[in-house]
Design a protein around this motif. Structure first.
Motif, PDB file in Angstrom:
ATOM      1  N   VAL A 186     -36.610 -17.328   1.438  1.00 44.71           N
ATOM      2  CA  VAL A 186     -36.365 -18.025   0.166  1.00 44.71           C
ATOM      3  C   VAL A 186     -35.354 -19.153   0.371  1.00 44.71           C
ATOM      4  N   ALA A 187     -34.277 -18.882   1.095  1.00 42.30           N
ATOM      5  CA  ALA A 187     -33.250 -19.908   1.336  1.00 42.30           C
ATOM      6  C   ALA A 187     -33.827 -21.094   2.104  1.00 42.30           C
TER       7      ALA A 187
ATOM      8  N   LEU B 187     -42.472 -22.369  -5.968  1.00 35.60           N
ATOM      9  CA  LEU B 187     -41.192 -22.399  -6.673  1.00 35.60           C
ATOM     10  C   LEU B 187     -41.082 -21.227  -7.649  1.00 35.60           C
ATOM     11  N   ILE B 188     -42.167 -20.934  -8.337  1.00 38.39           N
ATOM     12  CA  ILE B 188     -42.180 -19.786  -9.250  1.00 38.39           C
ATOM     13  C   ILE B 188     -41.974 -18.492  -8.467  1.00 38.39           C
TER      14      ILE B 188
ATOM     15  N   GLY C 191     -38.420 -18.101  -7.444  1.00 41.11           N
ATOM     16  CA  GLY C 191     -37.623 -17.710  -8.607  1.00 41.11           C
ATOM     17  C   GLY C 191     -37.824 -16.245  -8.968  1.00 41.11           C
ATOM     18  N   LEU C 192     -39.073 -15.799  -8.936  1.00 43.60           N
ATOM     19  CA  LEU C 192     -39.353 -14.401  -9.280  1.00 43.60           C
ATOM     20  C   LEU C 192     -38.772 -13.433  -8.250  1.00 43.60           C
ATOM     21  N   VAL C 193     -38.823 -13.819  -6.973  1.00 42.00           N
ATOM     22  CA  VAL C 193     -38.227 -12.975  -5.935  1.00 42.00           C
ATOM     23  C   VAL C 193     -36.737 -12.821  -6.204  1.00 42.00           C
ATOM     24  N   ARG C 194     -36.074 -13.929  -6.524  1.00 41.59           N
ATOM     25  CA  ARG C 194     -34.641 -13.858  -6.859  1.00 41.59           C
ATOM     26  C   ARG C 194     -34.405 -13.032  -8.107  1.00 41.59           C
TER      27      ARG C 194
ATOM     28  N   CYS D  52     -39.090 -24.940 -13.927  1.00 46.87           N
ATOM     29  CA  CYS D  52     -39.667 -26.174 -13.372  1.00 46.87           C
ATOM     30  C   CYS D  52     -41.045 -25.926 -12.772  1.00 46.87           C
ATOM     31  N   GLY D  53     -41.192 -24.838 -12.035  1.00 46.36           N
ATOM     32  CA  GLY D  53     -42.506 -24.517 -11.465  1.00 46.36           C
ATOM     33  C   GLY D  53     -43.527 -24.238 -12.551  1.00 46.36           C
TER      34      GLY D  53
END
Length: 184
Positions: free
Chosen positions: A9-10, A36-37, A40-43, A62-63
């Motif tokens: 992710v990073a 991007l989504i 975000g969902l993983v985070r 944004c995604g």
């Protein structure tokens, strides 16, 4: 979240401007919106730090808007929102200490003296200013510049500026510590 997934992710978010630039050059931005989504969902579903929630929410926003509105401009706006999110995170730590830079400093120096706490609080204000300026410049690259300039600033120059600020703060903090130790 496992170390491997955090790393992926990073790296994906660091390379994000280049992925967007590549996808726009080839007229295929939908996969970047989905990526991007997913990031975000993983985070969101990891047991990460609640301070990162603004960055997580902005990634999904944004995604998602890019997909729903079929508009790649939302992908280019993500670095703007990243700076706004970082500003929110750093400013929040000024309201609810310890400040963000103090937290970073304590990783290397758990027994940070009072002078160091005062210093890191001031530096956190400087970072807040940096993130505001960076958001404005990133927005200008979305509105007024070509995709190549957008990628150059958001994928390279802004990282260099952050690195310079981070290194400069570290070196100046070490200098301050030596001065305070010499005065004792």
């Amino acid at each position: 979240m496992s170390f491997l997934i955090k790393g992926i992710v990073a790296i994906g978010l660091i390379l994000y401007p280049f992925l967007v630039g590549y996808s726009l050059a080839n007229g295929q931005y939908i996969w970047v919106s989905c990526l991007l989504i997913v990031f975000g969902l993983v985070r969101l579903f990891s047991k990460g730090n609640a301070l990162l929630w603004p960055l997580t929410g902005f990634a999904i926003l944004c995604g998602g808007l890019s997909l729903l509105l079929k508009d790649h401009a939302w992908l280019k706006l993500y670095p703007v929102f990243m700076s706004v999110g970082a500003f929110i995170i750093f400013a929040t730590t000024l309201i609810k200490p310890p400040s963000m830079i103090e937290r970073f400093a304590r990783l290397a120096e758990p027994d940070l003296p009072l002078e160091g706490v005062i210093w890191t609080r001031k530096v956190t204000f400087i970072w807040c200013g940096f993130f505001v300026v960076n958001a404005v410049i990133a927005l200008m690259t979305v509105l007024l510049a070509s995709t190549k300039i957008w990628v150059l600033y958001n994928g390279f120059i802004s990282y260099i500026l952050m690195g310079i600020l981070l290194l400069g703060e570290y070196l100046l903090r070490k200098r301050q510590q030596k001065l305070h130790q010499a005065q004792k």
